[in-house]
Design a protein around this motif. Structure first.
Motif, PDB file in Angstrom:
ATOM      1  N   PRO B 219      64.681  11.560  28.689  1.00 41.69           N
ATOM      2  CA  PRO B 219      65.290  10.247  28.419  1.00 41.69           C
ATOM      3  C   PRO B 219      66.761  10.136  28.827  1.00 41.69           C
ATOM      4  CG  PRO B 219      63.969  10.953  26.552  1.00 41.69           C
ATOM      5  CD  PRO B 219      64.006  12.117  27.497  1.00 41.69           C
ATOM      6  N   SER B 220      67.469  11.261  28.904  1.00 37.58           N
ATOM      7  CA  SER B 220      68.897  11.172  29.230  1.00 37.58           C
ATOM      8  C   SER B 220      69.181  11.258  30.731  1.00 37.58           C
ATOM      9  CB  SER B 220      69.669  12.271  28.503  1.00 37.58           C
ATOM     10  OG  SER B 220      69.169  13.527  28.901  1.00 37.58           O
ATOM     11  N   ASP B 221      68.155  11.467  31.550  1.00 39.73           N
ATOM     12  CA  ASP B 221      68.358  11.585  33.003  1.00 39.73           C
ATOM     13  C   ASP B 221      68.814  10.253  33.603  1.00 39.73           C
ATOM     14  OD1 ASP B 221      67.385  14.101  32.679  1.00 39.73           O
ATOM     15  OD2 ASP B 221      65.588  13.843  33.898  1.00 39.73           O
ATOM     16  N   ARG B 222      69.688  10.343  34.595  1.00 44.18           N
ATOM     17  CA  ARG B 222      70.089   9.134  35.327  1.00 44.18           C
ATOM     18  C   ARG B 222      70.338   9.516  36.794  1.00 44.18           C
ATOM     19  NH1 ARG B 222      74.334   6.747  32.147  1.00 44.18           N
ATOM     20  NH2 ARG B 222      75.670   8.192  33.291  1.00 44.18           N
ATOM     21  N   VAL B 223      69.728   8.754  37.668  1.00 45.87           N
ATOM     22  CA  VAL B 223      69.787   9.060  39.103  1.00 45.87           C
ATOM     23  C   VAL B 223      70.133   7.790  39.880  1.00 45.87           C
ATOM     24  CG1 VAL B 223      68.472   9.841  41.117  1.00 45.87           C
ATOM     25  CG2 VAL B 223      68.014  10.838  38.880  1.00 45.87           C
TER      26      VAL B 223
END
Lengths: 257, 257
Positions: B219-223
């Protein structure tokens, strides 16, 4: 410590056979498993494959073993870490640009008393003594010849002096090339072989593999292979003498001393 | 002209899905077949794969499509030659070292009235307007800040001024990174998408391939993915405005203007 592999030829040649034997020393027949790398010059262009994985298991090394890249100047390295952790930024060969050409450098050895802190334009990215030494070499050449690349007979004594100075601080076997000149410096251990007509078959030490160069060459081909220790067991390799700096040209060593 | 692909993330991520769609534009769904390249930062380390072959047929591109390399800063390029022949030395991305970090640059466009002849320490190896522009950028930054890397808010206006000046000489879309900061400049055409929770499935335009990011992320991934034109047909891509210079950080664009 580490191991070096170099190739210099008069026509673009692939290094698959030599790299096959060399790369198994990165974790199988020897313990240089802390990363590896290989640089190919193709004209003025240069590509480097590096990986912090052992060369025996790296998928990129597998590609290099299987995909023939033809080059006249190749420098490869398998690493056993002394200074600097196992990380991509500490894998050899290192590359920088000087005088509008790429320069590539790989080192076998350990410089114990070498705390060079660059304040110039060539600064190390990683933490190895090797990259610091490479930065010192380029910084010295750039300051000595700021306008552009001088003839080889002017570069040679400058490089020889740096090599002698750094060899006094530890072990300093290295390969250095800009795709035009190919330098090989022996501080303790480095040898070479020149393959030319009449060609014969060669058998690897580290793998049970034989190549018959008669089937792969033309009579005018000439290839010098330089390595920390011999890669084949049925050919005569010539040791480079300690403190000797050779320049290879079209597959032959020139001596400037 | 060429096409650009970039990725900036808050955790190391592989680019296999985006590169799958991007690389088929190098000779199959589009005609950018004059070479390609991709740079991955891993910490301070950086590796670049380049090939003068079309990305659809290059064995090295095949490796990049199949072998997941995890990185927070990626820059890729497929080339359609305008200035400089089809050769390894003219393939993007280009790399140089500045302030003890590698800097990587790729350009989409054509600078018609740009005859910059470097006499400084950054000199082009190949013959492209792109590499000349990269050398000018680094030479300017090095001369302005000779001691070391200044804070981003000091780098930004210098870079913006160079970007504006060069954009007046032609088309100058570019991606630039040192593995810490990630710059994306739009002169005519560049867009991006930020993928973050709640994740969904994405479908490529150039290949019939869907990836469900819910299965591959936390849930904390950002790309952030930046590209010349959108790579997927079921997501909303944001156009970057002409003359806008964005800085991506942890998968989000920052604005300094």
């Amino acid at each position: 410590m580490c191991q070096l592999l170099g190739m210099n030829c008069n026509v673009p040649t692939d290094i698959c056979f030599s790299f096959e034997g060399f790369s198994v020393r990165g974790g199988k027949t020897d313990d240089h498993r802390d990363g590896w790398g290989i640089a190919f010059f193709e004209g003025r262009g240069c590509r480097i494959f590096i990986d912090e994985k052992p060369s025996v298991t790296s998928p990129i090394a597998e590609l290099v073993r299987r995909y023939p890249i033809h080059s006249t100047h190749v420098i490869a390295h398998i690493r056993k870490a002394t200074q600097g952790k196992i990380a991509l930024e500490n894998c050899h060969p290192f590359r920088r640009e000087l005088w509008g050409r790429y320069w590539v450098f790989a080192h076998n050895g350990d410089l114990q008393d070498f705390d060079y802190q660059s304040t110039g334009v060539y600064r190390p990215v990683g933490k190895t003594d090797s990259e610091r030494a490479f930065c010192l070499i380029l910084e010295t050449l750039q300051q000595k010849f700021p306008d552009g690349k001088p003839p080889l007979d002017q570069i040679y004594p400058v490089l020889k002096e740096i090599a002698d100075t750094l060899s006094s601080k530890g072990i300093f076997n290295f390969l250095l090339s800009d795709g035009e000149n190919f330098f090989a410096h022996c501080s303790t251990k480095l040898c070479y072989i020149v393959r030319q007509a009449p060609f014969a078959a060669a058998h690897l030490i580290d793998q049970d593999l034989t190549v018959d160069f008669r089937e792969l060459t033309t009579p005018s081909d000439r290839v010098a292979v330089i390595a920390t220790t011999p890669l084949t067991d049925n050919e005569v390799w010539t040791p480079i003498q300690p403190s000797e700096l050779l320049v290879f040209q079209d597959g032959l060593p020139l001596k400037f001393d």
